[in-house]
Design a protein around this motif. Structure first.
Motif, short mmCIF file in Angstrom:
data_model
loop_
_atom_site.label_atom_id
_atom_site.label_comp_id
_atom_site.label_asym_id
_atom_site.label_seq_id
_atom_site.Cartn_x
_atom_site.Cartn_y
_atom_site.Cartn_z
N ILE A 100 18.33 5.90 31.42
CA ILE A 100 18.83 5.39 30.14
C ILE A 100 17.92 5.77 28.97
N ARG A 103 18.79 9.35 27.77
CA ARG A 103 20.21 9.62 27.64
C ARG A 103 20.52 10.64 26.55
N SER A 281 26.84 4.01 34.20
CA SER A 281 26.90 2.67 33.62
C SER A 281 28.27 2.03 33.84
#
Length: 360
Positions: A100, A103, A281
């Motif tokens: 994350i 990203r 996700s």
């Protein structure tokens, strides 16, 4: 007037007493059984016409007990499914936590993303392919084989491995953001099993070996169901081709098939890695919803088992009221029979010792 005198021989009297003693012994045996078991020794003879009631109750209780047994097995299967969903989600969450921060642009974790995704795919294959009593948990109705194809294993139906499909889409890399976005969209179509031009690349052709979402006629395929109660069917199937799984596997495959650290174009990086992280996700969020839905089904099953257990107790109480005996009455009857038998034995013993010489 002459009055006839009826006489009984000593032998005849002795035999009669022995028959009486044998009958009393038989009655004592039945009474003793009733005292020890609390139920009638000869239920159907004792109940007469009411025997049909106890037979019907026992039949209903047997059917209910069968449902309880099968529901308990189903409950164990669902419990294992729930535990595995949590493990699968944890595996994916580990990669998501790592990726994350990288990203939109390469960060401190970018070097580890490909290895982490590849390791997660291996772990997910083992977790998703788990079985219970020989039946794959996430393969749907076609539970005779593991649902997920290994990353490097060629699927004989398509002649391709999952890695072949993903790397074939990526080709030599990305020429820019538009190219990366187009290839990400192409993989999205493949993982949705909607690639009509090259159907062999589809998720359900190469990646997955369980029950497809649609049958040959285009209608939804049947899901796993269980008959949990008279007139009640529970649909509980969770399949590896459900959207949370395909999204999760799509994102991990995108990260595993190419090294994000080697994508030089920042816009191409953002388009590709961003799409991959978003897919992972979405998969994690979908798994949470799947776990919640399965938890509701488990609760319903637990309530059903509790109701059936109470019903079995009621059946048993009704049967006992028909087949049971009053323990005090049975004990009193046993004591009376014992006294009679002792008296019969005493008379029989005296008769057995008599002979003509006793009266000469």
């Amino acid at each position: 007037m002459t009055t006839p005198i009826s006489t009984v021989s000593t032998l005849q009297a002795l035999l009669t007493r022995r028959r009486i003693a044998a009958d009393l012994q038989d009655q004592m045996g039945r009474a003793s059984q009733e005292v020890s078991t609390g139920t009638r020794a000869d239920v159907y003879r004792s109940l007469g016409m009411r025997s049909a009631e106890t037979l019907a109750l026992r039949a209903r209780m047997d059917r209910n007990a069968g449902l309880i047994a099968s529901n308990q097995v189903l409950g164990n299967r669902m419990e294992m499914m729930a535990e595995l969903l949590g493990v699968i989600r944890g595996t994916a969450q580990g990669v998501l936590d790592l990726a994350i921060s990288s990203r939109d642009a390469p960060g401190a974790t970018v070097e580890a993303m490909q290895t982490a995704a590849r390791t997660a795919l291996d772990q997910l294959q083992s977790q998703i392919n788990a079985s219970y009593h020989g039946a794959a948990l996430f393969a749907g109705v076609d539970s005779g084989q593991p649902p997920l194809q290994g990353w490097d294993e060629v699927n004989p139906r398509s002649g391709l491995s999952p890695r072949d499909v993903v790397e074939g889409v990526i080709g030599g890399g990305f020429t820019g953001a538009a190219d990366a976005a187009a290839k990400a969209a192409e993989l999205e179509t493949i993982f949705a099993s909607a690639d009509a031009g090259q159907p062999a690349r589809n998720f359900e052709a190469t990646f997955y070996n369980g029950t497809p979402r649609l049958d040959a006629g285009g209608a939804p395929s049947p899901r796993l169901t269980a008959h949990v109660e008279e007139g009640v069917t529970l649909s509980y199937g969770v399949q590896a081709n459900d959207a949370p799984f395909t999204e999760l596997l799509r994102g991990l495959s995108m990260l595993a098939a190419t090294d994000p650290a080697q994508i030089a174009d920042p816009d191409a990086y953002r388009a590709w890695v961003g799409a991959a992280v978003d897919a992972v996700s979405a998969g994690v969020e979908g798994l949470i919803e799947t776990e919640a839905r399965l938890g509701g089904q488990q609760q319903l099953l637990a309530q059903t088992i509790a109701t059936q257990t109470d019903r079995n107790d009621l059946y048993n109480s009704q049967i006992l009221s028909l087949e049971g005996v009053d323990p005090y009455e049975a004990a009193s009857r046993l004591s009376t029979l014992q006294t009679q038998l002792e008296a019969t034995y005493a008379v029989t013993a005296r008769l057995s010792r008599l002979s003509f010489l006793n009266f000469m």
